[in-house]
Design a protein around this motif. Structure first.
Motif, PDB file in Angstrom:
ATOM      1  N   ARG A   1       0.834  -1.191   0.000  1.00  0.00           N
ATOM      2  CA  ARG A   1       0.000   0.000   0.000  1.00  0.00           C
ATOM      3  C   ARG A   1       0.877   1.253   0.000  1.00  0.00           C
ATOM      4  NH1 ARG A   1      -4.409  -1.152   4.680  1.00  0.00           N
ATOM      5  NH2 ARG A   1      -2.529  -1.892   5.788  1.00  0.00           N
ATOM      6  N   THR A   2       0.252   2.424   0.018  1.00  0.00           N
ATOM      7  CA  THR A   2       0.966   3.690  -0.106  1.00  0.00           C
ATOM      8  C   THR A   2       0.669   4.591   1.077  1.00  0.00           C
ATOM      9  OG1 THR A   2       0.951   3.611  -2.529  1.00  0.00           O
ATOM     10  CG2 THR A   2       1.241   5.779  -1.517  1.00  0.00           C
ATOM     11  N   ALA A   3       1.697   5.292   1.541  1.00  0.00           N
ATOM     12  CA  ALA A   3       1.526   6.359   2.523  1.00  0.00           C
ATOM     13  C   ALA A   3       1.856   7.674   1.850  1.00  0.00           C
ATOM     14  CB  ALA A   3       2.436   6.138   3.723  1.00  0.00           C
ATOM     15  N   LEU A   4       1.077   8.695   2.134  1.00  0.00           N
ATOM     16  CA  LEU A   4       1.345  10.030   1.623  1.00  0.00           C
ATOM     17  C   LEU A   4       1.786  10.921   2.779  1.00  0.00           C
ATOM     18  CD1 LEU A   4      -1.669  10.602  -0.813  1.00  0.00           C
ATOM     19  CD2 LEU A   4       0.698  10.040  -1.398  1.00  0.00           C
ATOM     20  N   VAL A   5       2.928  11.574   2.598  1.00  0.00           N
ATOM     21  CA  VAL A   5       3.448  12.476   3.620  1.00  0.00           C
ATOM     22  C   VAL A   5       3.236  13.896   3.123  1.00  0.00           C
ATOM     23  CG1 VAL A   5       5.398  13.102   5.054  1.00  0.00           C
ATOM     24  CG2 VAL A   5       5.180  10.751   4.218  1.00  0.00           C
ATOM     25  N   ALA A   6       2.371  14.630   3.823  1.00  0.00           N
ATOM     26  CA  ALA A   6       2.007  15.992   3.424  1.00  0.00           C
ATOM     27  C   ALA A   6       2.629  16.997   4.387  1.00  0.00           C
ATOM     28  CB  ALA A   6       0.486  16.146   3.411  1.00  0.00           C
TER      29      ALA A   6
ATOM     30  N   VAL B   1      -9.661  17.883   4.635  1.00  0.00           N
ATOM     31  CA  VAL B   1      -9.211  17.044   3.513  1.00  0.00           C
ATOM     32  C   VAL B   1      -8.421  15.851   4.030  1.00  0.00           C
ATOM     33  CG1 VAL B   1      -7.746  16.978   1.467  1.00  0.00           C
ATOM     34  CG2 VAL B   1      -9.218  18.949   1.866  1.00  0.00           C
ATOM     35  N   LEU B   2      -7.538  16.065   4.991  1.00  0.00           N
ATOM     36  CA  LEU B   2      -6.761  14.967   5.556  1.00  0.00           C
ATOM     37  C   LEU B   2      -7.681  13.920   6.187  1.00  0.00           C
ATOM     38  CD1 LEU B   2      -3.882  17.004   7.217  1.00  0.00           C
ATOM     39  CD2 LEU B   2      -3.570  15.259   5.461  1.00  0.00           C
TER      40      LEU B   2
ATOM     41  N   VAL C   1       1.354  12.208   8.034  1.00  0.00           N
ATOM     42  CA  VAL C   1       1.405  10.985   7.251  1.00  0.00           C
ATOM     43  C   VAL C   1      -0.005  10.415   7.133  1.00  0.00           C
ATOM     44  CG1 VAL C   1       2.336   8.655   7.070  1.00  0.00           C
ATOM     45  CG2 VAL C   1       3.735  10.488   8.041  1.00  0.00           C
ATOM     46  N   VAL C   2      -0.429  10.182   5.908  1.00  0.00           N
ATOM     47  CA  VAL C   2      -1.703   9.507   5.643  1.00  0.00           C
ATOM     48  C   VAL C   2      -1.340   8.110   5.139  1.00  0.00           C
ATOM     49  CG1 VAL C   2      -3.899   9.613   4.414  1.00  0.00           C
ATOM     50  CG2 VAL C   2      -2.677  11.735   4.972  1.00  0.00           C
TER      51      VAL C   2
ATOM     52  N   ASP D   1      -3.480  14.695  -5.279  1.00  0.00           N
ATOM     53  CA  ASP D   1      -4.034  15.889  -5.908  1.00  0.00           C
ATOM     54  C   ASP D   1      -4.922  16.667  -4.942  1.00  0.00           C
ATOM     55  OD1 ASP D   1      -2.703  15.236  -8.215  1.00  0.00           O
ATOM     56  OD2 ASP D   1      -4.454  14.348  -9.203  1.00  0.00           O
ATOM     57  N   ALA D   2      -5.744  15.964  -4.174  1.00  0.00           N
ATOM     58  CA  ALA D   2      -6.632  16.635  -3.223  1.00  0.00           C
ATOM     59  C   ALA D   2      -5.832  17.319  -2.124  1.00  0.00           C
ATOM     60  CB  ALA D   2      -7.615  15.631  -2.624  1.00  0.00           C
ATOM     61  N   LEU D   3      -4.791  16.669  -1.662  1.00  0.00           N
ATOM     62  CA  LEU D   3      -3.965  17.264  -0.610  1.00  0.00           C
ATOM     63  C   LEU D   3      -3.220  18.495  -1.126  1.00  0.00           C
ATOM     64  CD1 LEU D   3      -2.492  14.007   0.982  1.00  0.00           C
ATOM     65  CD2 LEU D   3      -4.374  15.398   1.845  1.00  0.00           C
ATOM     66  N   ALA D   4      -2.660  18.389  -2.327  1.00  0.00           N
ATOM     67  CA  ALA D   4      -1.938  19.523  -2.902  1.00  0.00           C
ATOM     68  C   ALA D   4      -2.880  20.687  -3.175  1.00  0.00           C
ATOM     69  CB  ALA D   4      -1.221  19.099  -4.181  1.00  0.00           C
TER      70      ALA D   4
END
Length: 389
Positions: A252-257, A271-272, A289-290, A300-303
């Motif tokens: 799976r993937t983690a997104l670090v914002a 949004v988070l 971290v999501v 895209d939504a986070l950005a």
């Protein structure tokens, strides 16, 4: 035996959720989030509280905690009730002592061990011990799974995994030589914390950090049981944290914002909470971290919400204090000035890692080499740290 007095002439007044700090824009509350682990439901509670009781935004700290600013006088009881109902205030007597860092993405990507179980176990043990309510609000514990991301943050007590079957105890940022098995890591950290409290009391009870005690690390280590080994160098604090998508070990993937200057708006928090699973992690680099996403499509939504996922963004290198109007001691609106410099591409020191500060106190300065951009009242002075060049 007599000890030199600690280099503090006042008690630690570090703010908490109930013991707020008066600032120029209202009271400031600091909510401890051990290990940075925050459920999306808790994030929504914090966001609502910030909107109804404070200035509407959340501040992320370098210890993975959350601050609410602009609170009205007398709002502390209501804030406390909301936090307690959300599971964010398990012990009113220990709430300022619950400062715990943990390796980011531990158990999901990389690392020698999974440090996640250590954090709630340590927190529960801390809250269950009445003596540990005496810990100063500056005390910091850290649990590093071997990747070295939080072991260099200068915690008073750190457990660092050296191998899947061995951990080291770091005291005031240096290896003590004390060793244990991972299953004994929490007991070791609690024993070291209790030894710090005892040594602090023996030396006058005014020190804020272990490093301020005369021979503190050596005395704490001597009070502990367990095997010893040759000391190893402690990892250095990383210059920046991760940003963007990270592949997890399970596919799976983690997104670090990254949150610019650590100020999370209500819209960004929403949004988070919407894109994330039930659990998020706040980091020492003021990012969120999501984890556990099927893919990176939520980027895209986070950005679009103003969060940063580009590893090369200047926002990974810029931090600041609150500045005006939040702090009466500040000589400038440092946040606005830092934002303008990023937008115009005019960051000083060639864009090196830097901290913008409204006065000489340099509040919120991160660990490790960093250039100080200090407001003088007639502009800014750039103090170059040799480590940052």
């Amino acid at each position: 035996m007599t000890f030199p007095a600690a280099a503090r002439d006042r008690a630690d007044a570090c703010p908490g959720a109930l013991q707020t700090h008066p600032a120029a824009d209202g009271a400031l509350a600091r909510v401890r989030v051990p290990g940075g682990v925050l459920t999306t439901a808790q994030l929504r509670v914090l966001t609502t509280a910030a909107g109804e009781l404070g200035d509407g935004a959340l501040e992320l700290t370098s210890r993975g905690n959350v601050q609410l600013r602009g609170l009205a006088r007398g709002s502390e009881p209501e804030l406390g009730e909301r936090l307690a109902a959300a599971g964010l205030l398990p012990s009113p007597t220990h709430e300022t002592a619950r400062n715990v860092l943990a390796s980011v993405l531990s158990g999901r990507s990389g690392g020698l061990v999974d440090a996640r179980p250590w954090v709630p176990a340590f927190d529960a043990g801390l809250c269950a011990d009445p003596a540990l309510a005496q810990l100063p609000g500056r005390f910091l514990a850290a649990f590093d799974d071997g990747r070295g991301d939080v072991a260099g943050q200068g915690a008073d007590v750190t457990v660092l995994a050296l191998a899947p079957d061995a951990v080291a105890l770091l005291l005031a940022g240096a290896d003590s030589g004390v060793r244990a098995r991972p299953e004994d890591a929490v007991d070791l950290a609690l024993a070291a914390t209790r030894a710090f409290v005892a040594e602090r009391a023996a030396q006058g009870g005014t020190a804020w950090r272990l490093a301020e005690l005369a021979g503190g690390a050596e005395r704490v280590a001597a009070a502990l049981r367990g095997p010893r080994a040759e000391r190893v160098p402690a990892p250095s604090a990383p210059r920046t944290g991760p940003a963007g998508p990270v592949a997890q070990d399970d596919g799976r993937t983690a997104l670090v914002a990254v949150v610019p200057l650590g100020r999370l708006t209500a819209g960004q928090a929403a949004v988070l909470a919407d894109v994330g699973p039930s659990e998020l992690q706040l980091t020492p680099w003021r990012s969120v971290v999501v984890p556990d996403l099927a893919d990176g499509s939520a980027s895209d939504a986070l950005a679009a919400a103003g969060l940063v996922l580009e590893p090369g963004s200047p926002w990974l290198h810029v931090t600041s204090c609150a500045g005006l109007p939040g702090c009466a001691k500040s000589r400038a609106d440092v946040r606005a000035d830092a934002e303008a410099a990023v937008a115009a591409g005019t960051l000083p020191a060639g864009g090196a890692r830097q901290h913008w500060a409204g006065c000489e106190r340099r509040c919120g300065r991160p660990a490790g080499g960093v250039v100080d951009v200090v407001a003088t009242g007639s502009g800014y002075r750039v103090d170059r740290d040799p480590i940052s060049r």
